[in-house]
Design a protein around this motif. Sequence first.
Motif, mmCIF file in Angstrom:
data_model
loop_
_atom_site.group_PDB
_atom_site.id
_atom_site.type_symbol
_atom_site.label_atom_id
_atom_site.label_comp_id
_atom_site.label_asym_id
_atom_site.label_seq_id
_atom_site.Cartn_x
_atom_site.Cartn_y
_atom_site.Cartn_z
ATOM 1 N N ALA A 206 0.842 -1.205 0.000
ATOM 2 C CA ALA A 206 0.000 0.000 0.000
ATOM 3 C C ALA A 206 0.874 1.250 0.000
ATOM 4 C CB ALA A 206 -0.923 -0.003 1.213
ATOM 5 N N ARG A 207 1.926 1.234 0.827
ATOM 6 C CA ARG A 207 2.835 2.378 0.895
ATOM 7 C C ARG A 207 3.513 2.617 -0.459
ATOM 8 N NH1 ARG A 207 5.737 4.612 5.162
ATOM 9 N NH2 ARG A 207 5.326 2.801 6.491
ATOM 10 N N ALA A 208 3.939 1.549 -1.099
ATOM 11 C CA ALA A 208 4.614 1.673 -2.392
ATOM 12 C C ALA A 208 3.701 2.313 -3.430
ATOM 13 C CB ALA A 208 5.090 0.299 -2.865
ATOM 14 N N LEU A 209 2.441 1.932 -3.434
ATOM 15 C CA LEU A 209 1.484 2.526 -4.370
ATOM 16 C C LEU A 209 1.308 4.015 -4.094
ATOM 17 C CD1 LEU A 209 -1.461 -0.017 -4.813
ATOM 18 C CD2 LEU A 209 0.020 0.898 -6.599
ATOM 19 N N VAL A 210 1.165 4.362 -2.825
ATOM 20 C CA VAL A 210 0.959 5.764 -2.449
ATOM 21 C C VAL A 210 2.163 6.606 -2.860
ATOM 22 C CG1 VAL A 210 0.709 7.369 -0.515
ATOM 23 C CG2 VAL A 210 -0.660 5.285 -0.598
ATOM 24 N N GLU A 211 3.335 6.086 -2.659
ATOM 25 C CA GLU A 211 4.545 6.841 -2.996
ATOM 26 C C GLU A 211 4.702 7.038 -4.500
ATOM 27 O OE1 GLU A 211 7.633 4.689 -1.007
ATOM 28 O OE2 GLU A 211 7.208 5.620 0.955
ATOM 29 N N ARG A 212 4.052 6.186 -5.295
ATOM 30 C CA ARG A 212 4.094 6.367 -6.757
ATOM 31 C C ARG A 212 3.050 7.374 -7.223
ATOM 32 N NH1 ARG A 212 5.089 0.612 -7.058
ATOM 33 N NH2 ARG A 212 2.931 0.201 -7.671
ATOM 34 N N GLY A 213 2.096 7.685 -6.345
ATOM 35 C CA GLY A 213 1.085 8.690 -6.680
ATOM 36 C C GLY A 213 -0.328 8.141 -6.723
ATOM 37 N N VAL A 214 -1.161 8.588 -5.779
ATOM 38 C CA VAL A 214 -2.564 8.186 -5.746
ATOM 39 C C VAL A 214 -3.405 9.423 -5.439
ATOM 40 C CG1 VAL A 214 -2.011 5.851 -4.957
ATOM 41 C CG2 VAL A 214 -2.566 7.623 -3.284
ATOM 42 N N ALA A 219 -4.485 8.664 -0.283
ATOM 43 C CA ALA A 219 -3.185 8.793 0.380
ATOM 44 C C ALA A 219 -3.371 9.061 1.866
ATOM 45 C CB ALA A 219 -2.381 9.914 -0.272
ATOM 46 N N ALA A 220 -4.322 9.928 2.198
ATOM 47 C CA ALA A 220 -4.589 10.241 3.600
ATOM 48 C C ALA A 220 -5.020 8.998 4.370
ATOM 49 C CB ALA A 220 -5.667 11.319 3.693
ATOM 50 N N ALA A 221 -5.929 8.219 3.777
ATOM 51 C CA ALA A 221 -6.431 7.018 4.450
ATOM 52 C C ALA A 221 -5.326 5.986 4.642
ATOM 53 C CB ALA A 221 -7.583 6.420 3.638
ATOM 54 N N VAL A 222 -4.465 5.817 3.638
ATOM 55 C CA VAL A 222 -3.392 4.826 3.746
ATOM 56 C C VAL A 222 -2.357 5.253 4.781
ATOM 57 C CG1 VAL A 222 -1.488 3.706 2.516
ATOM 58 C CG2 VAL A 222 -3.720 3.942 1.416
ATOM 59 N N TYR A 223 -1.966 6.522 4.763
ATOM 60 C CA TYR A 223 -0.995 6.986 5.763
ATOM 61 C C TYR A 223 -1.574 6.875 7.175
ATOM 62 C CZ TYR A 223 2.499 8.604 2.421
ATOM 63 O OH TYR A 223 3.473 8.649 1.455
ATOM 64 N N LEU A 224 -2.883 7.049 7.314
ATOM 65 C CA LEU A 224 -3.515 6.848 8.613
ATOM 66 C C LEU A 224 -3.353 5.393 9.051
ATOM 67 C CD1 LEU A 224 -5.323 7.950 10.920
ATOM 68 C CD2 LEU A 224 -7.307 7.262 9.541
ATOM 69 N N LYS A 230 1.413 12.654 10.519
ATOM 70 C CA LYS A 230 1.778 13.904 9.872
ATOM 71 C C LYS A 230 1.409 13.892 8.390
ATOM 72 C CE LYS A 230 5.662 17.089 9.172
ATOM 73 N NZ LYS A 230 7.114 17.328 9.435
ATOM 74 N N LYS A 231 1.793 12.814 7.707
ATOM 75 C CA LYS A 231 1.475 12.715 6.284
ATOM 76 C C LYS A 231 -0.023 12.523 6.070
ATOM 77 C CE LYS A 231 5.902 11.098 4.466
ATOM 78 N NZ LYS A 231 6.619 10.028 3.735
ATOM 79 N N ALA A 232 -0.671 11.785 6.955
ATOM 80 C CA ALA A 232 -2.121 11.579 6.843
ATOM 81 C C ALA A 232 -2.846 12.918 6.943
ATOM 82 C CB ALA A 232 -2.601 10.622 7.925
ATOM 83 N N ALA A 233 -2.444 13.738 7.895
ATOM 84 C CA ALA A 233 -3.078 15.053 8.067
ATOM 85 C C ALA A 233 -2.821 15.948 6.866
ATOM 86 C CB ALA A 233 -2.563 15.715 9.340
ATOM 87 N N HIS A 234 -1.592 15.934 6.367
ATOM 88 C CA HIS A 234 -1.247 16.767 5.207
ATOM 89 C C HIS A 234 -2.121 16.425 4.008
ATOM 90 C CE1 HIS A 234 1.102 18.728 2.057
ATOM 91 N NE2 HIS A 234 1.122 17.563 1.425
ATOM 92 N N HIS A 235 -2.235 15.135 3.697
ATOM 93 C CA HIS A 235 -3.007 14.722 2.522
ATOM 94 C C HIS A 235 -4.510 14.901 2.751
ATOM 95 C CE1 HIS A 235 0.171 13.212 -0.074
ATOM 96 N NE2 HIS A 235 0.756 12.704 1.000
ATOM 97 N N GLU A 255 -15.320 12.831 -1.917
ATOM 98 C CA GLU A 255 -13.947 13.135 -1.537
ATOM 99 C C GLU A 255 -13.903 13.936 -0.232
ATOM 100 O OE1 GLU A 255 -15.288 13.534 -4.458
ATOM 101 O OE2 GLU A 255 -14.109 12.361 -5.897
ATOM 102 N N LEU A 256 -14.881 14.839 -0.071
ATOM 103 C CA LEU A 256 -14.937 15.640 1.153
ATOM 104 C C LEU A 256 -15.204 14.755 2.367
ATOM 105 C CD1 LEU A 256 -14.676 18.683 1.823
ATOM 106 C CD2 LEU A 256 -17.175 18.803 1.793
ATOM 107 N N GLN A 257 -16.114 13.792 2.231
ATOM 108 C CA GLN A 257 -16.424 12.891 3.335
ATOM 109 C C GLN A 257 -15.225 12.035 3.708
ATOM 110 O OE1 GLN A 257 -19.318 13.187 5.052
ATOM 111 N NE2 GLN A 257 -19.627 14.865 3.597
ATOM 112 N N GLN A 258 -14.491 11.561 2.686
ATOM 113 C CA GLN A 258 -13.308 10.736 2.963
ATOM 114 C C GLN A 258 -12.261 11.531 3.732
ATOM 115 O OE1 GLN A 258 -13.249 7.301 1.962
ATOM 116 N NE2 GLN A 258 -15.375 7.921 1.698
ATOM 117 N N ALA A 259 -12.070 12.797 3.327
ATOM 118 C CA ALA A 259 -11.101 13.646 4.021
ATOM 119 C C ALA A 259 -11.552 13.923 5.457
ATOM 120 C CB ALA A 259 -10.920 14.953 3.259
ATOM 121 N N LYS A 260 -12.842 14.172 5.630
ATOM 122 C CA LYS A 260 -13.372 14.439 6.968
ATOM 123 C C LYS A 260 -13.148 13.259 7.908
ATOM 124 C CE LYS A 260 -17.107 17.743 5.937
ATOM 125 N NZ LYS A 260 -18.565 17.962 6.000
ATOM 126 N N GLN A 261 -13.321 12.044 7.395
ATOM 127 C CA GLN A 261 -13.146 10.857 8.232
ATOM 128 C C GLN A 261 -11.724 10.746 8.765
ATOM 129 O OE1 GLN A 261 -14.530 7.347 6.155
ATOM 130 N NE2 GLN A 261 -16.505 8.277 5.664
#
Length: 307
Positions: A206-214, A219-224, A230-235, A255-261
């Motif tokens: 999952a991390r490898a995919l995120v680092e290639r660009g998602v 990205a926020a959900a995976v870093y969580l 820190k990265k989860a909050a940023h994304h 997308e807004l709901q996913q970020a809010k979660q």
Amino acid sequence: LGQVGRTPEALSLLGASLAAFVQTRHAPSLCAALIHYAGLLRDDRQIAAKLRVFELAHDLAAASDDQETLAIARLFLLKHSVDTGHWEGAEAAYRAFIAMPAAQRTTARRATAERLYAKMLVGQGKDATMALHLALELATESHAAHEERSVYALWGELGLQQGRADAAAQFFLKALNMAGHDAQLAANYAGGLARALAAMGRLDEARALVERGVSRHSAAAVYLALGDQKKAAHHAIDAYETAWADGPPFAFWWELQQAKQVLAALGVPEPDLEPFDMASVRSIPYEKQIRAFIEELSAQNRAAAQA
């Protein structure tokens, strides 16, 4: 011009064509110009302005009995309502489309309508299995690969909602393999796949995919899931600000709901963004004249009906 990124010039030319078609009172050409004008607004992510143009096209098509444009406009109104989380409006637009004559309900358009209806169900956390089966059947029948991959992605979202991460991963992978050279689509589908892999405990993949660009919210959900707050909050903040668009009710709801979660899980406050302001909506060239033309046609229709 629009296809090569010269959107302002394209909008200027279409604005001139709107004036010409109003002057000549040629409703079919005016309908087509409005549809194209709305399509170009996508580049600016101005949801409210785009809706306003499509509503004009819808009203003009209805007044001039242009069933072809009416079908397109109703599909867009369905998409707009689903994208912004207005479920009652989505239901109404869907019912209006499927009630149209068969000539306008082509197989490809029905595939789009059923896929959007399925997206509405997924957005509400409902079982969209039957709707997705129908959408895939219609997409396959009409050879609409773009609809087929969108259905697979929705099946992936449904799988995640139902706790079937392994099935979700397979569906997202199918969609990703059909994305071709479209970087944005690939990022969206790779994001779904990354979330599914994270849910399965396959965190390194999952991390490898995120680092290639998602996509940002993925990205926020995976870093969580990875515990990188820190990265989860940023994304999540980035995803929130992008999804905000014009501001509710003209924001990208999913997308807004996913970020809010993610922000809620982190205990991070949501960004304080400007609310929707009608005064900021892009004006439509010759809107007053177009509305007068619509009223003129509607008056003629009323007189004909009374006669």
